[in-house]
Design an enzyme around this catalytic site. Structure first.
Site, mmCIF file in Angstrom:
data_model
loop_
_atom_site.group_PDB
_atom_site.id
_atom_site.type_symbol
_atom_site.label_atom_id
_atom_site.label_comp_id
_atom_site.label_asym_id
_atom_site.label_seq_id
_atom_site.Cartn_x
_atom_site.Cartn_y
_atom_site.Cartn_z
ATOM 1 N N TYR A 1 0.827 -1.225 0.000
ATOM 2 C CA TYR A 1 0.000 0.000 0.000
ATOM 3 C C TYR A 1 0.855 1.267 0.000
ATOM 4 C CZ TYR A 1 -4.159 -2.784 0.260
ATOM 5 O OH TYR A 1 -5.158 -3.685 -0.058
ATOM 6 N N ARG B 1 1.349 1.799 -3.628
ATOM 7 C CA ARG B 1 0.137 2.303 -4.286
ATOM 8 C C ARG B 1 -0.138 3.737 -3.869
ATOM 9 N NH1 ARG B 1 -4.891 -1.364 -3.729
ATOM 10 N NH2 ARG B 1 -5.639 0.067 -5.356
ATOM 11 N N ASN C 1 -12.575 2.922 -5.823
ATOM 12 C CA ASN C 1 -11.149 3.248 -5.868
ATOM 13 C C ASN C 1 -10.687 3.844 -4.544
ATOM 14 O OD1 ASN C 1 -11.343 2.456 -8.522
ATOM 15 N ND2 ASN C 1 -11.481 4.534 -9.341
ATOM 16 N N VAL C 2 -9.422 3.636 -4.255
ATOM 17 C CA VAL C 2 -8.862 4.130 -2.990
ATOM 18 C C VAL C 2 -7.919 5.312 -3.238
ATOM 19 C CG1 VAL C 2 -9.163 1.940 -1.781
ATOM 20 C CG2 VAL C 2 -7.041 2.326 -3.063
ATOM 21 N N ASP C 3 -7.775 5.701 -4.526
ATOM 22 C CA ASP C 3 -6.994 6.913 -4.807
ATOM 23 C C ASP C 3 -7.865 8.138 -4.535
ATOM 24 O OD1 ASP C 3 -7.800 5.908 -8.046
ATOM 25 O OD2 ASP C 3 -8.475 7.851 -7.269
ATOM 26 N N HIS D 1 -14.621 1.363 -0.579
ATOM 27 C CA HIS D 1 -13.517 0.444 -0.246
ATOM 28 C C HIS D 1 -12.435 1.154 0.544
ATOM 29 C CE1 HIS D 1 -14.631 -2.454 -3.760
ATOM 30 N NE2 HIS D 1 -15.477 -2.518 -2.747
ATOM 31 N N CYS E 1 0.107 3.053 17.226
ATOM 32 C CA CYS E 1 -1.134 3.788 16.926
ATOM 33 C C CYS E 1 -1.110 5.099 17.723
ATOM 34 C CB CYS E 1 -2.334 2.947 17.363
ATOM 35 S SG CYS E 1 -3.864 3.879 17.560
ATOM 36 N N SER F 1 -15.166 -3.846 -13.648
ATOM 37 C CA SER F 1 -15.419 -5.142 -14.308
ATOM 38 C C SER F 1 -16.685 -5.803 -13.785
ATOM 39 C CB SER F 1 -14.229 -6.086 -14.053
ATOM 40 O OG SER F 1 -14.078 -6.271 -12.640
HETATM 41 N N1 APR Z 1 -11.534 3.459 -19.580
HETATM 42 C C1 APR Z 1 -12.653 2.808 -19.176
HETATM 43 N N2 APR Z 1 -12.645 1.554 -18.646
HETATM 44 C C2 APR Z 1 -11.439 0.957 -18.523
HETATM 45 C C3 APR Z 1 -10.226 1.578 -18.929
HETATM 46 C C4 APR Z 1 -10.317 2.882 -19.484
HETATM 47 N N3 APR Z 1 -9.211 3.546 -19.892
HETATM 48 N N4 APR Z 1 -9.199 0.710 -18.693
HETATM 49 C C5 APR Z 1 -9.762 -0.397 -18.152
HETATM 50 N N5 APR Z 1 -11.102 -0.258 -18.063
HETATM 51 C C6 APR Z 1 -12.078 -1.210 -17.526
HETATM 52 C C7 APR Z 1 -11.738 -2.658 -17.783
HETATM 53 O O1 APR Z 1 -12.285 -3.069 -19.034
HETATM 54 C C8 APR Z 1 -12.429 -3.347 -16.609
HETATM 55 O O2 APR Z 1 -13.767 -3.659 -16.930
HETATM 56 O O3 APR Z 1 -12.060 -1.058 -16.119
HETATM 57 C C9 APR Z 1 -12.414 -2.292 -15.506
HETATM 58 C C10 APR Z 1 -11.406 -2.583 -14.416
HETATM 59 O O4 APR Z 1 -11.824 -3.765 -13.763
HETATM 60 P P1 APR Z 1 -11.014 -4.270 -12.470
HETATM 61 O O5 APR Z 1 -9.555 -4.286 -12.786
HETATM 62 O O6 APR Z 1 -11.680 -5.522 -12.013
HETATM 63 O O7 APR Z 1 -11.228 -3.112 -11.394
HETATM 64 P P2 APR Z 1 -12.511 -2.862 -10.502
HETATM 65 O O8 APR Z 1 -13.749 -3.246 -11.225
HETATM 66 O O9 APR Z 1 -12.413 -1.461 -9.996
HETATM 67 O O10 APR Z 1 -12.275 -3.869 -9.261
HETATM 68 C C11 APR Z 1 -13.251 -3.822 -8.237
HETATM 69 O O11 APR Z 1 -11.914 -5.337 -6.927
HETATM 70 O O12 APR Z 1 -9.871 -6.001 -6.169
HETATM 71 C C12 APR Z 1 -11.002 -5.316 -5.817
HETATM 72 O O13 APR Z 1 -11.120 -3.626 -4.217
HETATM 73 C C13 APR Z 1 -10.694 -3.883 -5.507
HETATM 74 O O14 APR Z 1 -12.058 -1.943 -5.911
HETATM 75 C C14 APR Z 1 -11.517 -3.102 -6.521
HETATM 76 C C15 APR Z 1 -12.584 -4.091 -6.914
#
Ligand code: APR
Length: 236
Positions: free
Chosen positions: A58, A61, A94-96, A111, A138, A179
């Site tokens: 982390y 990240r 997202n955590v950013d 998250h 802490c 995703s």
């Molecule tokens: N523009 C739009 N979509 C995009 C781009 C882009 N430039 N690049 C990638 N993607 C899409 C991919 O096609 C995918 O569907 O973003 C999605 C990213 O999916 P993941 O990598 O699974 O990320 P996310 O859905 O945020 O994951 C959910 O999983 O691991 C945990 O806590 C973590 O918050 C995260 C959660």
């Protein structure tokens, strides 16, 4: 209801909205979970086994996120919140802090956030330093049990009641750059549909079985999101 001008908009974002800011996604090619074992760095059990490894993950990240800049998609959502006559809520996985830095205010981090620190012993919370150290005490109870204030697999995401209430009232639900692999976030679209909201997905490619979203816009977020915001603001 589909077809009426949406007053309340709920937007779910995932790693894809930050991809063009240089922050990795999780499940794409070269994604974070293709390079790290999530059971080691994103579970309470992994933290108990090796807190130093988790802090290294982390810390890296957090440094990446601090060095990254919001892209046009983050800025477009902030513009929508400012200019839309109704309410706009961003629920991010997202955590950013790119949504905040782009100007979004009505924002829930379901998250958690890299900018937050949490004590696993006393639940004390404070702003995270750039680098966290497993042996540091802490500030609240002095125990060396500090962790990032991030929701790991197997833990309950934050703000779920507020999110459920917002979905119940939503006229439009938009999913951007996720995703749809991780629940409960992946189930929010169903809650929105059950409440009668229109549903739109904006993603590099359609992320779920066809038909869950009323409408899908495929393309990179930094282009597709500003175009969508321009369209919806023109129509209001
Ligand atoms: N523009 C739009 N979509 C995009 C781009 C882009 N430039 N690049 C990638 N993607 C899409 C991919 O096609 C995918 O569907 O973003 C999605 C990213 O999916 P993941 O990598 O699974 O990320 P996310 O859905 O945020 O994951 C959910 O999983 O691991 C945990 O806590 C973590 O918050 C995260 C959660």
């Amino acid at each position: 209801m589909p077809g009426l001008k949406p007053e309340r908009i709920v937007i779910l974002t995932g790693a894809g909205i930050s991809a063009e800011s240089g922050l990795g996604t999780f499940r794409d090619k070269d994604g974070l979970w293709t390079r790290y074992d999530l059971t080691e760095v994103a579970t309470p059990e992994g933290f108990a086994r090796n807190p130093a490894l988790v802090h290294d993950f982390y810390n890296a990240r957090r440094a990446n996120a601090l060095d990254a800049r919001p892209n046009a998609a983050h800025s477009a959502l902030a513009r929508l919140e400012a200019d839309w006559p109704g309410e706009v809520l961003v629920v991010t996985q997202n955590v950013d802090d790119l949504h905040e830095r782009a100007g979004s205010r009505n924002l829930l981090h379901m998250h958690g956030a890299l900018s937050g620190a949490l004590c696993a012993a006393c639940d004390h919370r404070w702003p995270a330093p750039r680098e966290m150290d497993a042996d540091a005490p802490c500030p609240g109870c002095g125990a060396p049990r500090i962790r990032p204030d991030i929701v790991w697999f197997g833990e309950i995401p934050y703000h779920m009641d507020a999110i459920a209430e917002a979905l119940f009232q939503a006229d439009l639900f938009v999913s951007i750059g996720t995703s749809g692999e991780v629940y409960p976030a992946a189930g929010l679209v169903q809650e929105a549909r059950a409440a009668g909201a229109e549903t739109l997905e904006i993603n590099l490619e359609p992320s779920r079985v066809p038909g869950i979203f009323d409408r899908v816009i495929a393309g990179p977020a930094s282009a597709a999101v500003p175009d969508w915001v321009d369209d919806i603001l023109t129509g209001c």
